[in-house]
Design an enzyme around this catalytic site. Structure first.
Site, PDB file in Angstrom:
ATOM      1  CB  SER A  72      -0.925  -0.002   1.225  1.00  0.00           C
ATOM      2  OG  SER A  72      -0.172  -0.167   2.420  1.00  0.00           O
TER       3      SER A  72
ATOM      4  CG  ASN B 251      -3.861  -5.128  12.639  1.00  0.00           C
ATOM      5  OD1 ASN B 251      -3.294  -4.993  11.557  1.00  0.00           O
ATOM      6  ND2 ASN B 251      -4.188  -6.322  13.128  1.00  0.00           N
TER       7      ASN B 251
ATOM      8  CB  THR C  49     -42.645  22.768  -9.453  1.00  0.00           C
ATOM      9  OG1 THR C  49     -43.787  23.062 -10.253  1.00  0.00           O
ATOM     10  CG2 THR C  49     -42.636  23.671  -8.228  1.00  0.00           C
ATOM     11  CG  HIS C  50     -43.265  19.210 -12.213  1.00  0.00           C
ATOM     12  ND1 HIS C  50     -43.392  17.870 -11.936  1.00  0.00           N
ATOM     13  CD2 HIS C  50     -44.041  19.864 -11.302  1.00  0.00           C
ATOM     14  CE1 HIS C  50     -44.228  17.716 -10.910  1.00  0.00           C
ATOM     15  NE2 HIS C  50     -44.624  18.907 -10.501  1.00  0.00           N
TER      16      HIS C  50
ATOM     17  CB  SER D  11     -16.183  23.744 -29.500  1.00  0.00           C
ATOM     18  OG  SER D  11     -16.129  22.888 -30.619  1.00  0.00           O
TER      19      SER D  11
ATOM     20  CE  LYS E 280     -21.249  24.469 -28.174  1.00  0.00           C
ATOM     21  NZ  LYS E 280     -21.613  23.125 -27.797  1.00  0.00           N
TER      22      LYS E 280
ATOM     23  CG  ASN F 224     -18.628  23.861 -24.934  1.00  0.00           C
ATOM     24  OD1 ASN F 224     -19.688  24.252 -25.410  1.00  0.00           O
ATOM     25  ND2 ASN F 224     -17.727  23.198 -25.635  1.00  0.00           N
TER      26      ASN F 224
ATOM     27  CD  GLU G  74     -20.902  20.400 -19.963  1.00  0.00           C
ATOM     28  OE1 GLU G  74     -21.504  19.659 -20.753  1.00  0.00           O
ATOM     29  OE2 GLU G  74     -19.990  21.163 -20.328  1.00  0.00           O
TER      30      GLU G  74
ATOM     31  CE1 TYR H 261      -6.042  -3.883   8.373  1.00  0.00           C
ATOM     32  CE2 TYR H 261      -5.015  -6.031   8.045  1.00  0.00           C
ATOM     33  CZ  TYR H 261      -5.237  -4.728   7.630  1.00  0.00           C
ATOM     34  OH  TYR H 261      -4.659  -4.278   6.472  1.00  0.00           O
TER      35      TYR H 261
ATOM     36  CD  GLN I 203      -2.734  -2.682   1.777  1.00  0.00           C
ATOM     37  OE1 GLN I 203      -2.043  -2.937   2.744  1.00  0.00           O
ATOM     38  NE2 GLN I 203      -2.447  -3.115   0.566  1.00  0.00           N
TER      39      GLN I 203
ATOM     40  CE  LYS J 180      -4.238   2.452   3.984  1.00  0.00           C
ATOM     41  NZ  LYS J 180      -5.153   1.618   4.764  1.00  0.00           N
TER      42      LYS J 180
HETATM   43  N1  ARG Z   1      -1.058  -1.545   4.943  1.00  0.00           N
HETATM   44  C1  ARG Z   1      -2.030  -2.038   5.872  1.00  0.00           C
HETATM   45  C2  ARG Z   1      -3.359  -1.332   5.629  1.00  0.00           C
HETATM   46  O1  ARG Z   1      -3.351  -0.329   4.998  1.00  0.00           O
HETATM   47  C3  ARG Z   1      -1.596  -1.777   7.267  1.00  0.00           C
HETATM   48  C4  ARG Z   1      -2.077  -2.756   8.292  1.00  0.00           C
HETATM   49  C5  ARG Z   1      -1.549  -4.097   8.017  1.00  0.00           C
HETATM   50  N2  ARG Z   1      -1.775  -5.002   9.057  1.00  0.00           N
HETATM   51  C6  ARG Z   1      -1.561  -6.333   8.895  1.00  0.00           C
HETATM   52  N3  ARG Z   1      -1.760  -7.064   9.900  1.00  0.00           N
HETATM   53  N4  ARG Z   1      -1.225  -6.818   7.748  1.00  0.00           N
HETATM   54  O2  ARG Z   1      -4.380  -1.793   6.053  1.00  0.00           O
END
Ligand code: ARG
Length: 461
Positions: A23, A110, A155-156, A277, A283, A285, A290, A317, A322, A325
């Site tokens: 990660s 964790n 409305t509508h 455009s 044009k 735009n 949008e 966990y 992971q 994120k």
């Molecule tokens: N890179 C992991 C995550 O983003 C960190 C935690 C990993 N923990 C483990 N026991 N493998 O979730």
């Protein structure tokens, strides 16, 4: 490359696995949260006598160096280190030696990742709130200039009753205020410290969770470690809050797209925030609204993505987590730029009051006022008044004029109870200003709403 967890392994990880598992390419964004969390953890360990004072001093100075290496761009992020937690700890140990190896006492990745990610989300709650406040300020400033600018309320998407343009914009100010409140309440609920939960069950070391929580600015310590290292509802909340915010942004954007078309011509977006455009030279735009409308889709996708990741996970966990994120980073960054560009596009657009007012002459906007007149001045029951007004509208249509322009004689011929003073009630301006009930569009009520939002924005600054 030797892994931190390689003790029980006889063979190296395949490079395919390294890439799949890592990660580090995206979680490095959390470096500040990670380093601050580690330092707070080390301070607590030293306070509890688990680390010596000398070890703490080494960890603090080593972490200061790691931080400056990251910020100057000289830190090497290597896939083989898997995630930022291990990369930072490894570099720390390179710099300070054995003291670095003690940092992970009474901690697991964790609770470490739960801490870092939660603190990122909490920080972004605050920053997004600031962005919304600034957008609201721009909206209220435009509204202030247009409390008498007549606009067909719809409305509508059909002409319904006249309102003023300021009142229309303030509807969005009200939506954005609720958005702010959602981010704020999420902040309060989630400002709870996960650190010290270790892998899942707590730790036998004599730690002091209150202390780390306090150092890091949390209001309290989480109640159950198994829950703490496992749930990501705090991340789902920001994804939902951003989704709702973007839904509001998208509705306003849709109106900007409509209003800047030739069919409406209520506003003109500035050259700075419009595009051309590649083939049609004439044009201009509305790409900004949008794209804002379009980006709402990915933000909803991120919410659905994480809800789906979480739905089948046994406690506690799991590596699936992971995946929490990137979607959050993407939604947060989308919200931040969206708030800023929408604010600038609004500030620089030209409002066309004359076109708004001419549009008010289409669609018999004051028809309800004629019905209300019959009820209030002629003692006609509303249903009957509705029917008589329908006849008046049909007559105006036949004459190819708007009801607000009809001659008194025409109305009197339809119903003799109608007196000449009716014409006053049929003017578009009168119709708008007649709606004086609380929260209504009448200029006095619109001004009240502006005061309310001014007051609110002043308080939060
Ligand atoms: N890179 C992991 C995550 O983003 C960190 C935690 C990993 N923990 C483990 N026991 N493998 O979730």
């Amino acid at each position: 490359m030797e892994k931190m967890w390689s003790g029980r392994f006889a063979q190296d990880a395949s490079s395919l696995l390294e890439h799949f598992n890592a990660s580090i390419l995206f979680d490095q964004k959390l470096y500040r949260e990670d380093i601050e969390g580690s330092v707070a953890h080390a301070q607590m360990l030293a306070h509890q006598g688990i680390l010596t004072h000398e070890e703490l001093v080494l960890i603090e100075s080593g972490m200061a160096q790691v931080l400056s290496e990251i910020e100057s761009g000289s830190f090497e992020w290597k896939i083989g280190d898997e995630d930022l937690h291990m990369a930072i700890e490894k570099r720390l140990t390179n710099i300070i030696g054995d003291a670095g190896k003690k940092l992970h006492t009474a901690r697991s990745r964790n609770d470490q990742v739960a801490l870092d990610f939660r603190r990122y989300v909490l920080r972004k709650n605050g920053e997004i709130v600031k962005g919304i406040q600034s957008l609201m300020g721009a909206i209220v400033d435009i509204a202030r200039l247009h409390t008498t600018t007549l606009l067909p309320g719809m409305t509508h998407l059909q002409h319904a009753q006249p309102i003023n343009f300021g009142f229309h914009l303030l509807a969005y100010a009200a939506m954005f205020k609720r958005d702010i409140e959602r981010f704020e309440s999420s902040y309060i609920r989630n400002n709870v410290s996960p650190i010290g939960c270790a892998a899942l069950a707590g730790t036998p070391h004599n730690i002091n969770r209150e202390m780390t929580a306090k150092t890091l600015g949390f209001d309290s310590v989480s109640i159950n470690c198994l829950d703490t290292v496992s749930d990501r509802d705090f991340a789902l909340e920001i994804l939902f809050n951003i989704s709702t915010l973007m839904m509001h942004i998208s509705r306003l954007s849709e109106e900007l797209v409509l209003w800047s078309s030739y069919e409406f011509r209520f506003v003109e977006l500035s050259d700075e925030y419009s595009t051309g455009s590649s083939i049609m030279p004439q044009k201009k735009n509305p790409d900004v609204p949008e794209l804002l409308r379009g980006k709402t889709g990915r933000v909803y996708g991120n919410l659905m993505g994480l809800l789906t990741v979480m739905k089948g996970l046994p406690l506690a966990y799991n590596k699936d987590t992971q995946e929490d994120k990137e979607g959050v980073f993407d939604s947060v960054e989308t919200a931040e730029i969206s708030l800023e560009i929408l604010r600038e596009a609004l500030k620089t657009m030209t409002v066309k009051p004359q076109n708004m007012e001419s549009a008010c002459k289409l669609g018999h906007l004051s028809a309800t006022d004629l019905a209300d007149y019959l009820v209030a001045h002629c003692g006609v029951p509303f249903r009957e008044a509705h029917f008589i007004t329908g006849k008046a509208v049909a007559r105006a249509e036949a004459l190819k004029i708007d009801l607000s322009e009809i001659a008194y004689e025409e109305l009197h011929a339809i119903d003799s109870r109608i007196k000449e003073d009716v014409l006053r009630y049929l003017s578009i301006e009168h119709s708008m200003n007649a709606r004086t009930s609380q929260g209504g569009t009448a200029e006095v009520r619109t001004l009240e709403q502006i005061l309310y939002f001014d007051h609110y924005l002043k308080d939060v600054k």
